[in-house]
Motif scaffolding. Structure first.
Motif, PDB file in Angstrom:
ATOM      1  N   GLU A   5       0.836  -1.207   0.000  1.00  0.00           N
ATOM      2  CA  GLU A   5       0.000   0.000   0.000  1.00  0.00           C
ATOM      3  C   GLU A   5       0.870   1.255   0.000  1.00  0.00           C
ATOM      4  O   GLU A   5       0.548   2.239  -0.678  1.00  0.00           O
ATOM      5  CB  GLU A   5      -0.904   0.005   1.233  1.00  0.00           C
ATOM      6  N   LEU A   6       1.973   1.220   0.731  1.00  0.00           N
ATOM      7  CA  LEU A   6       2.916   2.341   0.733  1.00  0.00           C
ATOM      8  C   LEU A   6       3.502   2.542  -0.656  1.00  0.00           C
ATOM      9  O   LEU A   6       3.601   3.682  -1.134  1.00  0.00           O
ATOM     10  CB  LEU A   6       4.039   2.095   1.747  1.00  0.00           C
ATOM     11  N   GLN A   7       3.872   1.462  -1.330  1.00  0.00           N
ATOM     12  CA  GLN A   7       4.433   1.545  -2.683  1.00  0.00           C
ATOM     13  C   GLN A   7       3.444   2.224  -3.628  1.00  0.00           C
ATOM     14  O   GLN A   7       3.811   3.132  -4.381  1.00  0.00           O
ATOM     15  CB  GLN A   7       4.783   0.139  -3.188  1.00  0.00           C
ATOM     16  N   GLU A  11       3.905   5.886  -5.483  1.00  0.00           N
ATOM     17  CA  GLU A  11       3.790   5.993  -6.949  1.00  0.00           C
ATOM     18  C   GLU A  11       2.718   7.006  -7.345  1.00  0.00           C
ATOM     19  O   GLU A  11       2.906   7.799  -8.274  1.00  0.00           O
ATOM     20  CB  GLU A  11       3.470   4.621  -7.544  1.00  0.00           C
ATOM     21  N   ARG A  12       1.594   7.010  -6.634  1.00  0.00           N
ATOM     22  CA  ARG A  12       0.512   7.949  -6.938  1.00  0.00           C
ATOM     23  C   ARG A  12       0.929   9.388  -6.656  1.00  0.00           C
ATOM     24  O   ARG A  12       0.717  10.286  -7.480  1.00  0.00           O
ATOM     25  CB  ARG A  12      -0.734   7.594  -6.122  1.00  0.00           C
ATOM     26  N   ILE A  13       1.564   9.629  -5.512  1.00  0.00           N
ATOM     27  CA  ILE A  13       2.006  10.984  -5.170  1.00  0.00           C
ATOM     28  C   ILE A  13       3.069  11.463  -6.157  1.00  0.00           C
ATOM     29  O   ILE A  13       3.076  12.625  -6.567  1.00  0.00           O
ATOM     30  CB  ILE A  13       2.519  11.031  -3.710  1.00  0.00           C
ATOM     31  N   PHE A  18       4.617  15.405  -8.763  1.00  0.00           N
ATOM     32  CA  PHE A  18       5.855  15.683  -9.483  1.00  0.00           C
ATOM     33  C   PHE A  18       5.723  15.484 -10.993  1.00  0.00           C
ATOM     34  O   PHE A  18       6.571  15.951 -11.744  1.00  0.00           O
ATOM     35  CB  PHE A  18       6.987  14.795  -8.956  1.00  0.00           C
ATOM     36  N   GLY A  19       4.695  14.750 -11.429  1.00  0.00           N
ATOM     37  CA  GLY A  19       4.527  14.485 -12.854  1.00  0.00           C
ATOM     38  C   GLY A  19       5.545  13.506 -13.401  1.00  0.00           C
ATOM     39  O   GLY A  19       5.766  13.444 -14.610  1.00  0.00           O
ATOM     40  N   LYS A  66       6.564  13.312   0.104  1.00  0.00           N
ATOM     41  CA  LYS A  66       6.924  14.413  -0.797  1.00  0.00           C
ATOM     42  C   LYS A  66       8.369  14.841  -0.583  1.00  0.00           C
ATOM     43  O   LYS A  66       9.103  15.091  -1.548  1.00  0.00           O
ATOM     44  CB  LYS A  66       5.995  15.609  -0.579  1.00  0.00           C
ATOM     45  N   HIS A  67       8.787  14.926   0.685  1.00  0.00           N
ATOM     46  CA  HIS A  67      10.156  15.333   0.997  1.00  0.00           C
ATOM     47  C   HIS A  67      11.164  14.355   0.396  1.00  0.00           C
ATOM     48  O   HIS A  67      12.131  14.763  -0.261  1.00  0.00           O
ATOM     49  CB  HIS A  67      10.323  15.409   2.517  1.00  0.00           C
ATOM     50  N   GLU A  68      10.932  13.064   0.603  1.00  0.00           N
ATOM     51  CA  GLU A  68      11.868  12.058   0.099  1.00  0.00           C
ATOM     52  C   GLU A  68      11.817  11.966  -1.424  1.00  0.00           C
ATOM     53  O   GLU A  68      12.839  11.709  -2.066  1.00  0.00           O
ATOM     54  CB  GLU A  68      11.585  10.696   0.729  1.00  0.00           C
TER      55      GLU A  68
END
Length: 145
Positions: A5-7, A11-13, A18-19, A66-68
């Motif tokens: 779920e984290l993966q 990927e979605r974020i 970031f596109g 987002k930071h990472e």
């Protein structure tokens, strides 16, 4: 939340904010203590502190992601990916990534001591023997509040 779920969340974020696609591995690491996450330069994997998610919820985890991802995408583009680099600061401000994460360590109790003679108050993380130590200002007797 599982690693799968984290993966999917990372990927979605990555695509929406970031596109760009996230093509490597994202996982939780229970051994992380003082940081929210870390980007591994050699494998391009990102590890996250699961305690941040458990204690503060999904919104905080998304900020750490987002930071990472700022580190990740800038490194792959060959730009400045470290915290002190201008490229990193601009991108993190643009996407709304936090600079620091909240502490998951429990707060240590504060022990307060007061001098009998001058009234000065000392705050210490550790308790100490009031028979051994005296006030540093007036040499008066201390007692635990």
């Amino acid at each position: 939340m599982t690693d799968q779920e984290l993966q999917r969340l990372v990927e979605r974020i990555s695509l929406t904010v970031f596109g760009r696609p996230f093509l490597h591995e994202a996982r939780f690491n229970r051994r992380l203590r003082t940081t929210g996450g870390r980007y591994l330069l050699k494998s391009h994997a990102i590890e996250f502190n699961i305690k941040q998610y458990e204690k503060f919820g999904l919104e905080t985890l998304e900020g750490i992601i987002k930071h990472e991802l700022c580190h990740y995408h800038l490194h792959l583009q060959g730009k400045g990916y470290q915290h002190r680099d201008k490229d990193f600061r601009l991108l993190s401000r643009e996407v709304g990534a936090p600079r620091f994460c909240l502490s998951t360590e429990p707060e240590q109790p504060v022990h307060r001591y007061q001098c009998c003679r001058c009234g000065h108050i000392y705050q210490r993380k550790r308790r100490f023997d009031t028979e051994k130590y005296v006030c540093g200002k007036c040499r008066g007797q201390l007692y635990l509040l």
